[in-house]
Design a protein around this motif. Structure first.
Motif, PDB file in Angstrom:
ATOM      1  N   VAL A  20      11.040  62.218 -52.837  1.00 52.05           N
ATOM      2  CA  VAL A  20      11.462  61.279 -53.116  1.00 52.05           C
ATOM      3  C   VAL A  20      13.207  60.631 -52.863  1.00 52.05           C
ATOM      4  N   LYS A  21      13.691  61.320 -52.133  1.00 55.11           N
ATOM      5  CA  LYS A  21      14.947  61.154 -52.341  1.00 55.11           C
ATOM      6  C   LYS A  21      15.385  60.175 -50.918  1.00 55.11           C
ATOM      7  N   GLY A  22      14.657  59.404 -50.417  1.00 57.92           N
ATOM      8  CA  GLY A  22      14.942  58.126 -49.826  1.00 57.92           C
ATOM      9  C   GLY A  22      14.764  59.236 -47.994  1.00 57.92           C
ATOM     10  N   HIS A  23      14.274  60.023 -47.619  1.00 58.30           N
ATOM     11  CA  HIS A  23      14.094  59.836 -45.894  1.00 58.30           C
ATOM     12  C   HIS A  23      13.052  60.341 -46.188  1.00 58.30           C
ATOM     13  N   HIS A  24      11.572  60.525 -46.178  1.00 57.90           N
ATOM     14  CA  HIS A  24      10.636  60.083 -45.961  1.00 57.90           C
ATOM     15  C   HIS A  24      10.397  58.360 -46.049  1.00 57.90           C
ATOM     16  N   PHE A  25       9.828  57.878 -45.527  1.00 61.57           N
ATOM     17  CA  PHE A  25       9.569  56.428 -45.774  1.00 61.57           C
ATOM     18  C   PHE A  25       8.071  56.125 -46.127  1.00 61.57           C
ATOM     19  N   GLU A  26       6.911  57.856 -46.606  1.00 62.86           N
ATOM     20  CA  GLU A  26       6.357  57.236 -46.802  1.00 62.86           C
ATOM     21  C   GLU A  26       6.064  57.415 -48.711  1.00 62.86           C
ATOM     22  N   LEU A  27       7.717  57.650 -48.853  1.00 64.63           N
ATOM     23  CA  LEU A  27       7.552  57.549 -50.493  1.00 64.63           C
ATOM     24  C   LEU A  27       9.037  56.922 -50.621  1.00 64.63           C
ATOM     25  N   LEU A  28       9.036  55.969 -51.123  1.00 60.90           N
ATOM     26  CA  LEU A  28      10.579  56.009 -51.244  1.00 60.90           C
ATOM     27  C   LEU A  28      10.516  54.774 -52.723  1.00 60.90           C
ATOM     28  N   PRO A  29      10.133  55.928 -54.036  1.00 63.99           N
ATOM     29  CA  PRO A  29       9.877  55.414 -55.444  1.00 63.99           C
ATOM     30  C   PRO A  29      11.105  54.297 -55.788  1.00 63.99           C
ATOM     31  N   PHE A  30      12.329  55.390 -55.084  1.00 61.23           N
ATOM     32  CA  PHE A  30      13.997  55.004 -55.292  1.00 61.23           C
ATOM     33  C   PHE A  30      14.980  54.313 -54.173  1.00 61.23           C
ATOM     34  N   SER A  31      13.492  53.984 -53.535  1.00 61.88           N
ATOM     35  CA  SER A  31      14.508  53.262 -52.119  1.00 61.88           C
ATOM     36  C   SER A  31      14.997  54.098 -51.281  1.00 61.88           C
ATOM     37  N   THR A  32      15.929  53.642 -50.379  1.00 64.70           N
ATOM     38  CA  THR A  32      16.587  54.727 -49.082  1.00 64.70           C
ATOM     39  C   THR A  32      17.901  54.047 -49.027  1.00 64.70           C
ATOM     40  N   GLY A  33      18.858  54.562 -48.331  1.00 68.49           N
ATOM     41  CA  GLY A  33      19.723  53.832 -47.785  1.00 68.49           C
ATOM     42  C   GLY A  33      21.257  53.610 -49.166  1.00 68.49           C
ATOM     43  N   ARG A  34      21.942  52.370 -48.233  1.00 68.53           N
ATOM     44  CA  ARG A  34      22.912  52.682 -49.403  1.00 68.53           C
ATOM     45  C   ARG A  34      22.523  51.459 -50.760  1.00 68.53           C
TER      46      ARG A  34
END
Length: 501
Positions: free
Chosen positions: A425-439
């Motif tokens: 869930v750390k933003g590296h896998h776009f199938e699972l983005l509960p905490f968003s991603t990137g900046r």
């Protein structure tokens, strides 16, 4: 205050539409380059096709028009992303063009948008806020150092639940988790507990936080027609200001008392909390931080604690109560690792793969924020379509989590799907983005991850659970509450039984 009638609102919309056309300010784009989407009616666009829960309605439309879709609400064109493949291309490839998110007019109460790490654009002030949060709150070193505090608060939660066991009382899972998180956050910030399990002392705080979330979720004409901000026709910003005011007043009083103690007491005993750190920075003039920055940071973080951790805990426990076999599987795993020890530590979590799979599955089905927004400072091309600059892009995290081309049985609670998967869930896998991603990835994710696992494991390990008299697992309501975050419409209540070790 009486709410304006629908006919009055439509008259206002019509008038503004005419004015925008006259002065050439009506926002439009070349439809031939936009992604496909449903027919847009004059003036209102697709407004009346988006009733109910927004993310599920958008997911249904995307099944007809594709994972990259355009819609229009009043004068605003929106691009909807509903698949991990498109999300990855957009969020990874064009992250350097990402400027900000939509600032809702309600978030402008008390100029909150000028101080909030949530609403600030990506600039030096935003980076300063993020840096402080990472270093002083959510770094591994800080979280490891504060492990004892978190365990103390989780133990208080277990003591409360144990008391309910003895008395045969029902536990409101969301309410109990909220009190736990309130005390963890308030102790971390101010070295004091705000909540109490045996009274309604935290109820006003919860009502104010929920009030903020509810007003942020309302359709506000001022967000579509900025000229209306001056009159706030629906009173939404005034409502938000009321709730913000209550919370900011509370923080202001705590800060005032602490400053008085620091200035007047010769035997002042320093606290090991965030407020002490912020006051040191402010008084030493080492950063751009001010008292106002501190209060608005507290406002952000109290809301985030409720949004993410309390709601995720409630959804996870609801699914486990609906699936007793999975509850038993989790309990067995924890007992094999923890044994007769009642207190669970952060270091235990890595040895509990099924527990971690349960949390991932809950976050897949019920992401704390069902969508995330983006604006780009230049046109973006995806699959021969154009996402025009400064167009609101909504990534439908709820739809991505239930994409049948990615997940088998997407609407079913199946933690086992994650046991042999590297998806996190750390933003590296776009199938699972509960905490968003990137900046813009959630700065509080390290704490949220630890707390969700710790509280869930403690409740599973120390107690058995049964539903209220006459209820069956399939009777548990799983409807969502209409709002900006993913909350259960009906509170989850269950009766704890002291587990036999």
């Amino acid at each position: 205050m009486e709410k304006p009638s629908l006919s009055l609102l439509l008259q206002v919309v019509l008038l503004l539409f005419i004015l925008y056309r006259i002065f050439g300010r009506y926002c439009g784009h070349k439809s031939s380059k936009l992604p496909p989407g449903p027919y847009q009616y004059p003036i209102v666009g697709n407004m009346f096709q988006l009733s109910g829960i927004m993310h599920s309605t958008l997911a249904k439309l995307s099944k007809t028009y594709g994972p990259l879709m355009s819609i229009k609400v009043l004068n605003r064109t929106m691009i909807i992303v509903s698949s991990p493949k498109v999300a990855k291309e957009l969020l990874q490839k064009y992250d350097h063009l990402y400027t900000s998110r939509l600032v809702l007019d309600s978030a402008r109460a008390f100029d909150h948008h000028k101080f909030s790490v949530v609403w600030l654009p990506i600039n030096s002030k935003w980076r300063n806020h993020r840096k402080l949060c990472k270093e002083q709150l959510f770094s591994s070193e800080r979280l490891n150092a504060s492990q004892g505090l978190r365990q103390e608060k989780v133990q208080q939660l277990c003591n409360y639940v144990h008391g309910c066991c003895i008395n045969g009382e029902v536990v409101d899972i969301g309410e109990a988790t909220f009190t736990t998180m309130v005390n963890i956050v308030s102790s971390t910030f101010f070295s004091v507990d705000f909540g109490c399990y045996e009274s309604n002392s935290s109820q006003e705080l919860k009502e104010n936080i929920l009030g903020v979330l509810d007003t942020l979720a309302k359709l506000n004409l001022s967000d579509f027609f900025p000229v209306l901000r001056a009159i706030d026709p629906q009173g939404i910003r005034r409502q938000t200001k009321f709730y913000f005011g209550k919370l900011l007043q509370m923080f202001d009083e705590i800060i005032r008392q602490r400053l008085q103690e620091r200035e007047k007491s010769l035997a002042y005993c320093r606290r090991n909390d965030l407020l002490e750190v912020l006051l040191d920075l402010i008084q030493q003039h080492k950063t751009e931080w001010s008292i106002k920055d501190a209060k608005h940071l507290f406002l952000d973080l109290f809301q985030a604690a409720f949004d993410t951790i309390s709601s995720t805990m409630e959804w996870a426990m609801a699914e486990l109560l609906r699936n007793p076999d999975k509850m038993e599987k989790a309990k067995t795993e924890i007992r094999e690792i923890i044994g007769h020890r009642k207190l669970i530590q952060d270091s235990d979590i890595s040895a509990l793969p099924y527990l971690r799979a349960i949390v991932k599955e809950a976050l897949r089905l019920y992401p704390p924020a069902s969508t995330m927004s983006r604006y780009y400072e230049a046109d973006v091309e995806i699959d021969q379509y154009i996402v025009p600059k400064n167009t609101l892009v909504l990534v439908n995290l709820w739809a991505i989590g239930r994409d049948s081309s990615v997940w088998s049985n997407p609407d079913s609670f199946v933690p086992e799907r994650f046991l042999d998967s590297e998806i996190d869930v750390k933003g590296h896998h776009f199938e699972l983005l509960p905490f968003s991603t990137g900046r813009r990835i959630c700065v509080g994710m390290p704490l949220a991850e630890r707390m969700i696992h710790l509280i869930l494991a403690s409740l599973i390990h120390n107690f058995d659970w049964k539903l209220e008299e006459g209820m069956k697992p399939e009777d548990i309501g799983m409807r969502e509450k209409l709002g900006i975050t993913m909350q259960k419409a009906a509170p989850l209540k269950a009766i704890p039984i002291r587990a036999t070790m």
